[in-house]
Design a protein around this motif. Structure first.
Motif, PDB file in Angstrom:
ATOM      1  N   TYR A 162      30.097   7.295  11.929  1.00 62.83           N
ATOM      2  CA  TYR A 162      30.611   5.934  11.823  1.00 62.83           C
ATOM      3  C   TYR A 162      29.726   5.145  10.860  1.00 62.83           C
ATOM      4  CZ  TYR A 162      33.570   6.436  16.010  1.00 62.83           C
ATOM      5  OH  TYR A 162      34.534   6.823  16.924  1.00 62.83           O
ATOM      6  N   GLN A 195      28.633   1.036   9.767  1.00 64.64           N
ATOM      7  CA  GLN A 195      28.647  -0.352  10.222  1.00 64.64           C
ATOM      8  C   GLN A 195      28.086  -1.256   9.125  1.00 64.64           C
ATOM      9  OE1 GLN A 195      25.878  -1.474  13.353  1.00 64.64           O
ATOM     10  NE2 GLN A 195      27.394  -2.851  14.273  1.00 64.64           N
ATOM     11  N   GLY A 242      26.854  -7.207  10.626  1.00 63.01           N
ATOM     12  CA  GLY A 242      27.613  -8.123  11.458  1.00 63.01           C
ATOM     13  C   GLY A 242      28.990  -7.647  11.852  1.00 63.01           C
ATOM     14  N   GLN A 243      29.281  -6.384  11.596  1.00 66.30           N
ATOM     15  CA  GLN A 243      30.618  -5.854  11.875  1.00 66.30           C
ATOM     16  C   GLN A 243      30.569  -4.784  12.952  1.00 66.30           C
ATOM     17  OE1 GLN A 243      33.388  -7.146  10.267  1.00 66.30           O
ATOM     18  NE2 GLN A 243      31.884  -8.561   9.402  1.00 66.30           N
ATOM     19  N   GLY A 244      31.761  -4.368  13.389  1.00 75.32           N
ATOM     20  CA  GLY A 244      31.852  -3.242  14.302  1.00 75.32           C
ATOM     21  C   GLY A 244      31.713  -1.931  13.550  1.00 75.32           C
ATOM     22  N   LEU A 245      31.931  -0.831  14.264  1.00 69.03           N
ATOM     23  CA  LEU A 245      31.794   0.494  13.667  1.00 69.03           C
ATOM     24  C   LEU A 245      33.145   0.986  13.167  1.00 69.03           C
ATOM     25  CD1 LEU A 245      29.166   0.257  15.387  1.00 69.03           C
ATOM     26  CD2 LEU A 245      29.323   2.724  15.698  1.00 69.03           C
ATOM     27  N   LEU A 289      35.127   4.428  11.642  1.00 65.22           N
ATOM     28  CA  LEU A 289      35.032   5.879  11.572  1.00 65.22           C
ATOM     29  C   LEU A 289      35.082   6.351  10.121  1.00 65.22           C
ATOM     30  CD1 LEU A 289      35.019   8.527  13.304  1.00 65.22           C
ATOM     31  CD2 LEU A 289      37.501   8.564  12.919  1.00 65.22           C
ATOM     32  N   GLU A 295      24.700   0.623   7.835  1.00 67.75           N
ATOM     33  CA  GLU A 295      24.086   1.430   8.883  1.00 67.75           C
ATOM     34  C   GLU A 295      25.049   2.552   9.225  1.00 67.75           C
ATOM     35  OE1 GLU A 295      21.237  -0.147  10.621  1.00 67.75           O
ATOM     36  OE2 GLU A 295      20.771   1.636  11.798  1.00 67.75           O
ATOM     37  N   PHE A 335      25.953   5.818  11.783  1.00 65.87           N
ATOM     38  CA  PHE A 335      25.725   6.381  13.108  1.00 65.87           C
ATOM     39  C   PHE A 335      26.437   7.711  13.251  1.00 65.87           C
ATOM     40  CE2 PHE A 335      23.584   2.946  15.240  1.00 65.87           C
ATOM     41  CZ  PHE A 335      23.976   1.814  14.549  1.00 65.87           C
ATOM     42  N   PHE A 377      25.657   8.271  20.914  1.00 66.44           N
ATOM     43  CA  PHE A 377      25.332   7.859  19.560  1.00 66.44           C
ATOM     44  C   PHE A 377      23.858   8.074  19.234  1.00 66.44           C
ATOM     45  CE2 PHE A 377      29.161   5.789  18.036  1.00 66.44           C
ATOM     46  CZ  PHE A 377      29.883   5.650  19.199  1.00 66.44           C
ATOM     47  N   THR A 391      20.499   6.818  16.887  1.00 70.62           N
ATOM     48  CA  THR A 391      19.904   5.488  16.719  1.00 70.62           C
ATOM     49  C   THR A 391      20.223   4.869  15.367  1.00 70.62           C
ATOM     50  OG1 THR A 391      17.863   6.570  16.070  1.00 70.62           O
ATOM     51  CG2 THR A 391      18.026   5.836  18.357  1.00 70.62           C
TER      52      THR A 391
END
Lengths: 113, 113
Positions: A36, A38, A41-44, A46, A88, A90, A103, A105
């Protein structure tokens, strides 16, 4: 116990250079694997997923990942990084029935011009 | 497209307040999750729910409760907010079955002062 390890906390690459983000997992059965992304300031979102079959999977935005069972790894790659890839990332492992996701880190990617 | 919507992007609450974070998904998913995201710690599971009125504790349930009265809605409740609950909260949903992935909301940045 299930776990996901992303050994690189932060990576800096130059725009146009290649990228590889590392992910190792520990899971008792055949893993379902995910990457994923990111943005701040946003969601994840895919990027790609592996359930079975071809161990090299293609995702969105030019990313790919390779599942290596012998190394318990699922590394993410991109041949040429763009400034907009700064984010970022994940890695995650999932249970077969969608009721558990584990998940790492995260790895923070900086792209320099 | 699956949509997971969190009711607030940003919240500022006072210590001791009761705080409600709401999450709604529109794809009839059975499974819903609340994660907390902190720098260097990745995503940690607070609670998940696999059906209406059903819930399971995750890794860090202390100080939180949840409610799922309808299939599409999963609420996270901070009974008495504390400053150490200042964090990014992410809601996700997933269907039950093989080859499933988690879909995320945009996140709620909660600050407790």
């Amino acid at each position: 116990a299930q776990s996901v390890t992303q050994p690189d906390i932060h990576i800096t690459v130059s725009e146009g250079a290649s990228l590889e983000l590392r992910c190792n997992y520990s899971y008792g059965a055949t893993p379902y694997l995910f990457w994923y992304v990111q943005s701040p300031g946003q969601g994840l979102q895919l990027l790609l997923k592996y359930f079975s079959g071809d161990t090299l999977v293609q995702g969105i935005k030019g990313f790919e990942a390779e599942f290596k069972r012998s190394q318990s790894s699922f590394n993410l790659r991109k041949p040429s990084v763009h400034w907009s890839d700064a984010a970022e990332y994940f890695c995650a492992v999932g249970a077969p029935h969608g009721n558990q996701f584990y998940f790492g880190t995260g790895t923070s990617l900086t792209v320099i011009p | 497209d699956v949509k997971v919507t969190q009711s607030s992007r940003y919240l500022v609450k006072r210590t001791g307040e009761k705080v409600f974070l709401e999450c709604v998904q529109d794809m009839d998913h059975e499974n819903m999750f609340w994660y907390r995201q902190d720098p260097g710690l990745g995503l940690r599971l607070i609670y998940f729910s696999y059906d209406v009125k059903m819930k399971e504790k995750g890794d860090i349930p202390e100080g939180y409760s949840v409610s799922r009265e309808k299939k599409e809605r999963f609420s996270l409740i901070l009974e008495s907010a504390s400053t150490n609950q200042t964090s990014m909260y992410l809601c996700a949903s997933a269907t039950t079955g093989s080859n499933t992935e988690a879909f995320f909301g945009q996140g709620t940045r909660l600050t407790v002062v």
